[in-house]
Design an enzyme around this catalytic site. Structure first.
Site, short mmCIF file in Angstrom:
data_model
loop_
_atom_site.label_atom_id
_atom_site.label_comp_id
_atom_site.label_asym_id
_atom_site.label_seq_id
_atom_site.Cartn_x
_atom_site.Cartn_y
_atom_site.Cartn_z
N GLU A 1 4.94 16.50 -2.78
CA GLU A 1 6.18 17.26 -2.64
C GLU A 1 6.07 18.69 -3.19
O GLU A 1 6.94 19.53 -2.95
CB GLU A 1 7.32 16.55 -3.38
CG GLU A 1 7.75 15.22 -2.76
CD GLU A 1 8.65 15.41 -1.54
OE1 GLU A 1 8.97 16.57 -1.21
OE2 GLU A 1 9.01 14.40 -0.93
N GLU B 1 -8.17 -1.33 -8.32
CA GLU B 1 -7.90 -0.70 -9.61
C GLU B 1 -9.02 -0.94 -10.62
O GLU B 1 -9.11 -0.26 -11.63
CB GLU B 1 -6.56 -1.15 -10.18
CG GLU B 1 -6.50 -2.58 -10.67
CD GLU B 1 -5.17 -2.87 -11.35
OE1 GLU B 1 -5.22 -3.44 -12.45
OE2 GLU B 1 -4.11 -2.56 -10.78
#
Length: 295
Positions: free
Chosen positions: A81, A112
């Site tokens: 953003e 992960e």
């Protein structure tokens, strides 16, 4: 049971599956609201970290976001953003997500633990850069490995975790502890912990923008106006700050190459874009002192 709060059972979760859905919904809502309150105690650490993020951007260096799973999605959403909202150059932003950014609905959990490729991905990290590492547990191998690489390079490390004694905080320049309560659905940190992480990340980037001079009276004066909605917003911002009508604001934006801050100065009396840009440069990109000097 795992001693970490992010894995603990919530006191109100007993018999959850036997309760009416409306009651469960209320519990979930209240848990999210409570999780958000964890940000209050973290405000000083968030503000200090944001100042270092601004320094990184101001010097032309890079912000690196590193995380896995739900935390990775939160970090990526914030990073993606920054271009449209504050015109942060894409070349100064990097997203490192365990397993890569998903292109479909599957996000394998095993990634992960996989740190292969991180050394290559972070090979260009320098002491001018900042790494933002996010992990609810604070013990995710991928995120810990990213921090280890960052320490060797001398980069600034911002660590965000939801367990007070998280290993992720060791050696971090800024330890942001979001001490959220156990999840209603034990271990599902995409919920309360994830909500707190999203708020923290949004706060970091917004505070960074304030420090960079990209915010004026709560308006995004460094936005990228690349669609009809944002062009209208940019015009409205110029109108409001400069106190001019729509036609003058539109003309100022055209003269400023669609950049809001110089457009405000032109609408306020600066003779041309070069003069406006010079004023902004003189005041570190901050519109308020530039307007004061112009006035």
């Amino acid at each position: 049971m795992d001693p970490r709060r992010t894995e603990a059972l919530h006191d109100a979760a007993s018999g959850l599956d036997a309760r009416p859905l409306a009651e469960v919904a209320r519990l979930l809502a209240e848990a999210q609201i409570t999780a958000a309150t964890a940000l209050r105690a973290a405000c000083p650490a968030i503000a200090a970290a944001a100042a270092d993020m601004a320094r990184t951007i101001r010097t032309g260096a890079c912000l690196h976001y590193a995380a896995a799973g739900s935390s990775g999605l939160m970090a990526a959403a914030d990073a993606q953003e920054l271009g449209g909202t504050f015109s942060i150059p894409a070349g100064q932003l990097r997203i490192h997500m365990a397993g890569g950014l998903p292109s479909g609905v599957e996000m394998p959990g095993a990634t992960e633990d996989d740190t292969a490729g991180l050394d290559a991905a972070l090979a260009g990290l320098t002491s001018a850069d900042t790494l933002i590492a996010v992990s609810a547990s604070g013990s995710t191998p991928y995120t810990l490995a990213a921090c280890s690489i960052a320490r060797r390079s001398g980069a600034t490390i911002i660590a965000i975790a939801n367990n007070p004694d998280a290993k992720l905080f060791e050696g971090a320049d800024h330890a942001i502890c979001l001490d959220t309560p156990p999840e209603i659905l034990s271990g599902s940190t995409r919920m309360g912990a994830g909500t707190a992480q999203k708020i923290a990340l949004n706060m970091l980037s917004t505070l960074m923008a304030v420090e960079l001079g990209h915010v004026h009276d709560g308006m995004m004066v460094n936005l990228t106006a690349d669609n009809a909605k944002l062009r209208a917003r940019a015009r409205g911002i110029v109108e409001r700050i400069a106190g001019v009508d729509e036609a003058r604001a539109a003309g100022a934006l055209e003269a400023a190459g669609a950049r809001v801050k110089p457009a405000v100065l032109i609408a306020s009396g600066a003779p041309d874009r070069e003069t406006a840009e010079t004023l902004l440069d003189r005041h570190g990109g901050r519109l308020r002192p530039a307007l004061a000097q112009l006035g």
